[in-house]
Design a protein around this motif. Structure first.
Motif, PDB file in Angstrom:
ATOM      1  N   LEU A   1       3.737  53.214  20.433  1.00 44.83           N
ATOM      2  CA  LEU A   1       2.340  53.558  20.317  1.00 44.83           C
ATOM      3  C   LEU A   1       1.567  52.365  20.190  1.00 44.83           C
ATOM      4  CD1 LEU A   1       2.737  56.502  18.072  1.00 44.83           C
ATOM      5  CD2 LEU A   1       2.463  56.756  20.400  1.00 44.83           C
ATOM      6  N   VAL A   2       0.317  52.313  20.725  1.00 43.63           N
ATOM      7  CA  VAL A   2      -0.990  51.436  20.497  1.00 43.63           C
ATOM      8  C   VAL A   2      -1.504  51.585  19.274  1.00 43.63           C
ATOM      9  CG1 VAL A   2      -2.740  50.116  21.552  1.00 43.63           C
ATOM     10  CG2 VAL A   2      -0.775  50.784  22.901  1.00 43.63           C
ATOM     11  N   LEU A   3      -1.939  52.695  19.424  1.00 42.87           N
ATOM     12  CA  LEU A   3      -2.972  53.611  18.458  1.00 42.87           C
ATOM     13  C   LEU A   3      -1.778  54.362  17.318  1.00 42.87           C
ATOM     14  CD1 LEU A   3      -6.190  54.190  20.010  1.00 42.87           C
ATOM     15  CD2 LEU A   3      -5.549  52.053  18.649  1.00 42.87           C
ATOM     16  N   GLY A   4      -2.357  54.392  15.905  1.00 48.96           N
ATOM     17  CA  GLY A   4      -1.589  55.295  15.364  1.00 48.96           C
ATOM     18  C   GLY A   4      -0.652  54.978  14.392  1.00 48.96           C
ATOM     19  N   PRO A   5      -0.105  55.508  13.385  1.00 49.96           N
ATOM     20  CA  PRO A   5       1.169  55.092  12.627  1.00 49.96           C
ATOM     21  C   PRO A   5       2.239  54.651  13.355  1.00 49.96           C
ATOM     22  CG  PRO A   5       0.303  57.142  11.662  1.00 49.96           C
ATOM     23  CD  PRO A   5      -0.365  57.213  13.205  1.00 49.96           C
TER      24      PRO A   5
ATOM     25  N   ILE B   1      -3.941  62.079  20.902  1.00 49.61           N
ATOM     26  CA  ILE B   1      -4.817  62.598  19.799  1.00 49.61           C
ATOM     27  C   ILE B   1      -5.800  61.535  19.460  1.00 49.61           C
ATOM     28  CG2 ILE B   1      -4.950  63.942  17.698  1.00 49.61           C
ATOM     29  CD1 ILE B   1      -1.762  64.737  18.419  1.00 49.61           C
ATOM     30  N   TYR B   2      -5.271  60.168  19.355  1.00 46.55           N
ATOM     31  CA  TYR B   2      -6.188  59.171  18.784  1.00 46.55           C
ATOM     32  C   TYR B   2      -7.099  58.838  19.595  1.00 46.55           C
ATOM     33  CZ  TYR B   2      -1.746  59.682  15.615  1.00 46.55           C
ATOM     34  OH  TYR B   2      -0.931  59.956  14.581  1.00 46.55           O
TER      35      TYR B   2
ATOM     36  N   TRP C   1     -11.046  61.917  24.093  1.00 45.92           N
ATOM     37  CA  TRP C   1     -10.542  62.976  25.022  1.00 45.92           C
ATOM     38  C   TRP C   1     -10.741  62.815  26.661  1.00 45.92           C
ATOM     39  CZ3 TRP C   1     -13.489  65.830  28.929  1.00 45.92           C
ATOM     40  CH2 TRP C   1     -14.820  65.565  28.639  1.00 45.92           C
ATOM     41  N   THR C   2     -11.686  62.005  26.897  1.00 42.28           N
ATOM     42  CA  THR C   2     -11.680  61.539  28.426  1.00 42.28           C
ATOM     43  C   THR C   2     -10.412  60.621  28.722  1.00 42.28           C
ATOM     44  OG1 THR C   2     -13.237  60.004  27.550  1.00 42.28           O
ATOM     45  CG2 THR C   2     -14.316  61.761  28.703  1.00 42.28           C
ATOM     46  N   MET C   3     -10.349  59.515  27.935  1.00 42.93           N
ATOM     47  CA  MET C   3      -9.233  58.569  28.215  1.00 42.93           C
ATOM     48  C   MET C   3      -7.953  59.342  28.205  1.00 42.93           C
ATOM     49  SD  MET C   3      -8.335  55.707  29.092  1.00 42.93           S
ATOM     50  CE  MET C   3      -9.855  54.716  28.889  1.00 42.93           C
ATOM     51  N   SER C   4      -7.615  60.481  27.226  1.00 43.88           N
ATOM     52  CA  SER C   4      -6.325  60.965  27.059  1.00 43.88           C
ATOM     53  C   SER C   4      -6.050  61.823  28.447  1.00 43.88           C
ATOM     54  CB  SER C   4      -6.536  61.975  25.806  1.00 43.88           C
ATOM     55  OG  SER C   4      -6.479  61.216  24.567  1.00 43.88           O
ATOM     56  N   THR C   5      -7.153  62.756  28.919  1.00 44.53           N
ATOM     57  CA  THR C   5      -7.010  63.481  29.888  1.00 44.53           C
ATOM     58  C   THR C   5      -6.675  62.586  31.375  1.00 44.53           C
ATOM     59  OG1 THR C   5      -8.596  64.898  29.268  1.00 44.53           O
ATOM     60  CG2 THR C   5      -8.231  64.974  31.679  1.00 44.53           C
ATOM     61  N   ILE C   6      -7.198  61.189  31.355  1.00 41.70           N
ATOM     62  CA  ILE C   6      -6.805  60.441  32.379  1.00 41.70           C
ATOM     63  C   ILE C   6      -5.510  59.831  32.403  1.00 41.70           C
ATOM     64  CG2 ILE C   6      -7.329  58.025  33.289  1.00 41.70           C
ATOM     65  CD1 ILE C   6     -10.457  58.648  32.757  1.00 41.70           C
ATOM     66  N   LEU C   7      -5.071  59.575  31.273  1.00 40.69           N
ATOM     67  CA  LEU C   7      -3.658  59.216  30.858  1.00 40.69           C
ATOM     68  C   LEU C   7      -2.646  60.167  31.178  1.00 40.69           C
ATOM     69  CD1 LEU C   7      -4.087  56.689  27.748  1.00 40.69           C
ATOM     70  CD2 LEU C   7      -3.918  56.089  30.217  1.00 40.69           C
ATOM     71  N   ARG C   8      -2.886  61.421  30.654  1.00 43.97           N
ATOM     72  CA  ARG C   8      -2.036  62.601  30.895  1.00 43.97           C
ATOM     73  C   ARG C   8      -1.946  62.569  32.570  1.00 43.97           C
ATOM     74  NH1 ARG C   8      -2.816  67.255  26.661  1.00 43.97           N
ATOM     75  NH2 ARG C   8      -2.364  66.393  24.702  1.00 43.97           N
ATOM     76  N   ALA C   9      -2.953  62.462  33.069  1.00 44.37           N
ATOM     77  CA  ALA C   9      -3.036  62.673  34.782  1.00 44.37           C
ATOM     78  C   ALA C   9      -1.931  61.749  35.515  1.00 44.37           C
ATOM     79  CB  ALA C   9      -4.336  62.555  35.143  1.00 44.37           C
ATOM     80  N   VAL C  10      -2.184  60.382  34.919  1.00 48.60           N
ATOM     81  CA  VAL C  10      -1.586  59.343  35.249  1.00 48.60           C
ATOM     82  C   VAL C  10      -0.135  59.576  35.252  1.00 48.60           C
ATOM     83  CG1 VAL C  10      -0.823  56.849  35.094  1.00 48.60           C
ATOM     84  CG2 VAL C  10      -3.291  57.328  35.091  1.00 48.60           C
ATOM     85  N   ARG C  11       0.378  60.105  33.976  1.00 46.49           N
ATOM     86  CA  ARG C  11       1.706  60.194  33.650  1.00 46.49           C
ATOM     87  C   ARG C  11       2.441  61.379  34.781  1.00 46.49           C
ATOM     88  NH1 ARG C  11       0.231  61.404  28.202  1.00 46.49           N
ATOM     89  NH2 ARG C  11      -0.097  59.359  27.200  1.00 46.49           N
TER      90      ARG C  11
ATOM     91  N   ARG D   1      -7.146  67.160  28.124  1.00 45.70           N
ATOM     92  CA  ARG D   1      -7.353  67.115  26.641  1.00 45.70           C
ATOM     93  C   ARG D   1      -8.978  67.298  26.656  1.00 45.70           C
ATOM     94  NH1 ARG D   1      -8.803  65.765  21.957  1.00 45.70           N
ATOM     95  NH2 ARG D   1      -8.118  63.960  20.836  1.00 45.70           N
ATOM     96  N   LEU D   2      -9.385  68.024  25.632  1.00 45.96           N
ATOM     97  CA  LEU D   2     -10.651  68.331  25.632  1.00 45.96           C
ATOM     98  C   LEU D   2     -11.250  67.854  24.286  1.00 45.96           C
ATOM     99  CD1 LEU D   2     -10.798  72.009  26.758  1.00 45.96           C
ATOM    100  CD2 LEU D   2     -11.345  70.119  27.842  1.00 45.96           C
TER     101      LEU D   2
END
Length: 487
Positions: free
Chosen positions: A125-129, A263-264, A267-277, A453-454
């Motif tokens: 992970l980059v962010l988070g514990p 989660i960290y 939401w805009t970046m998370s949605t884009i990254l999920r789409a990339v995956r 991700r919203l």
């Protein structure tokens, strides 16, 4: 007399297979004979000397009840048979027997062998514990309790293994997790009849709904925050002693493409990254089969300028596209496996240098074309975007049968492969729950927990896929109220 007789000690020694590290310390105290039995390689000798032997010498009245009440050790239990004694000794406990007393006392002075807390290896992970679970189940439960302070957190102990007993903990939030899911997990664990379970990944296979599918049905994670997030959504965790990964169930297909980093991030970046995956996984499965289908049967779909480049690249290749693609895919898998088995630094060098050298040599020797090397490299990168190692391996294996179908029937073969794959996924379940949820059966409210991700305000309800008892997380209208300091 009970355990003070020599043959009783011999009986325990037989149950321990006459281990050379089996010790018996005989003490005479207040006119009574006290035997302390233990395996020297498993105990903490300082605890034995200071908290057991020295304490017994200081007592004026030696009895099992008195020792049980006064010994300065937290974990104590009473044993009444030789089998119970041997089992306790194998776990690193010391057994205390006193002349003329039928019961014996077992005290926990085990010296646990465990590594220190480190960063996660398989889920970066980059962010988070960054902390990860270890091989000690006690340490893992302690980490979980630090992450979840909810009074309704339940950790139930189960022992599995006929010969090699292993401690398993089923963890869940009592007023959130669905009771049917909890009882299903307990039932499957209680029905296991097996000599031993080596790791949580092996236990997950034993608990599978469908043993013959290539798709993983339970999520394995070594991240405490991911487990905590899953439990709060109504899922169940299964800890296995001596394993650094935790089983999370029930799981959906889309759960294997989520990370706690979603989660960290905003939401805009998370949605884009999920789409990339998801695009990466799609490309990983279908790029090589599309190349084989188009080159073999469907030249007309290729633009003229690109067709010229592909024709020139393949002019020196004597093999049909399917052999060329399978050769390169197999070479990539060999490099990946070799890099995973070699030491870290050597493995990284092997992967980079081996890929460059073998790829260039294959083109120069006429075994493959430049275009296919680019396609296979993109397919390999796409498979690595899956956060779950198991799902990434599944995606890589799926390419091979679809390449063969593309070689037999072109694009029609690919569509046949996709149809068979969808039918198979629709039939799968995880702990009896639909594997493709919330797409099938369709639940619009749960789409935000899988594909997109919203903003946080839309997550006031827990996902209905897990059938939580308490579906309410918070009222977003109340949570979003803002008050200035001067109000």
């Amino acid at each position: 007399m009970w355990f003070t007789k020599k043959n009783r000690v011999d009986d325990v020694a037989k149950l321990l297979a006459h281990s050379p590290d089996f010790m018996c310390r005989r003490i005479r105290c207040q006119g009574k004979i006290v035997n302390v039995l233990f395996l020297s390689n498993l105990i903490n000798h300082d605890h034995l000397q200071q908290n057991v032997l020295a304490f017994i010498h200081e007592q004026k009245h030696v009895s099992i009840d008195e020792l049980a009440r006064c010994l300065p050790i937290g974990a104590i239990r009473i044993c009444e048979t030789e089998k119970e004694m041997a089992s306790a000794i194998r776990d690193g406990w010391a057994v205390i027997s006193i002349e003329q007393e039928k019961r014996v006392l077992a005290v926990n002075i085990a010296e646990k062998v465990e590594r220190s807390l480190e960063k996660a290896e398989t889920e970066s992970l980059v962010l988070g514990p960054k902390i990860s679970f270890t091989e000690s189940i006690d340490t893992n439960i302690r980490i979980l309790r630090q992450n979840i302070t909810d009074k309704h957190l339940v950790t139930e102990k189960v022992e599995i293994g006929e010969r090699n007993k292993l401690e398993v903990r089923v963890v869940y939030i009592q007023d959130i997790a669905d009771e049917t899911n909890v009882q299903t997990v307990k039932q499957r664990l209680s029905e296991l009849r097996i000599d031993e379970v080596i790791d949580s990944s092996v236990l997950a296979q034993l608990l599978d709904d469908h043993a013959y599918t290539i798709f993983p049905q339970y999520l394995l994670t070594e991240l405490p925050d991911r487990l905590a997030y899953s439990l709060m959504k109504g899922r169940i965790g299964i800890f296995v002693d001596r394993s650094p990964t935790v089983i999370v169930c029930p799981t959906t297909f889309f759960s294997f493409f989520e990370t706690t980093e979603d989660i960290y991030l905003r939401w805009t970046m998370s949605t884009i990254l999920r789409a990339v995956r998801m695009l990466g996984i799609f490309a990983s499965i279908f790029l090589s089969p599309l190349y084989v289908a188009v080159i073999t049967y469907h030249y007309e779909v290729i633009p003229s300028a690109l067709l010229l480049t592909i024709g020139e690249s393949r002019s020196r290749v004597p093999f049909p596209p399917v052999i060329e693609a399978l050769f390169l895919e197999f070479m990539i898998e060999l490099l990946r496996e070799a890099g995973a088995r070699l030491p870290t630094k050597v493995g990284q060098t092997m992967g980079i240098v081996g890929g460059i050298v073998l790829g260039q040599a294959a083109v120069d020797a006429g075994f493959t074309s430049n275009v296919l090397i680019i396609i296979v490299a993109l397919s390999a990168l796409g498979s690595f975007t899956a956060p779950s190692y198991e799902m990434g391996a599944t995606i890589r294996i799926l390419r091979f049968p679809i390449i063969l179908l593309a070689a037999l029937w072109g694009l029609i073969g690919i569509f046949i492969g996709v149809s068979l794959l969808l039918i198979h996924l629709l039939k799968l379940t995880s702990l009896g729950r639909p594997y493709l949820s919330p797409v099938y059966p369709f639940r619009f409210a749960d789409i935000k927990y899988s594909l997109i991700r919203l903003p946080i305000k839309f997550y006031g309800e827990r996902p209905k896929t897990n059938r939580p008892k308490n579906s309410r997380r918070f009222s977003w209208r109340e949570a979003m109220k803002r008050k200035d300091l001067d109000e």
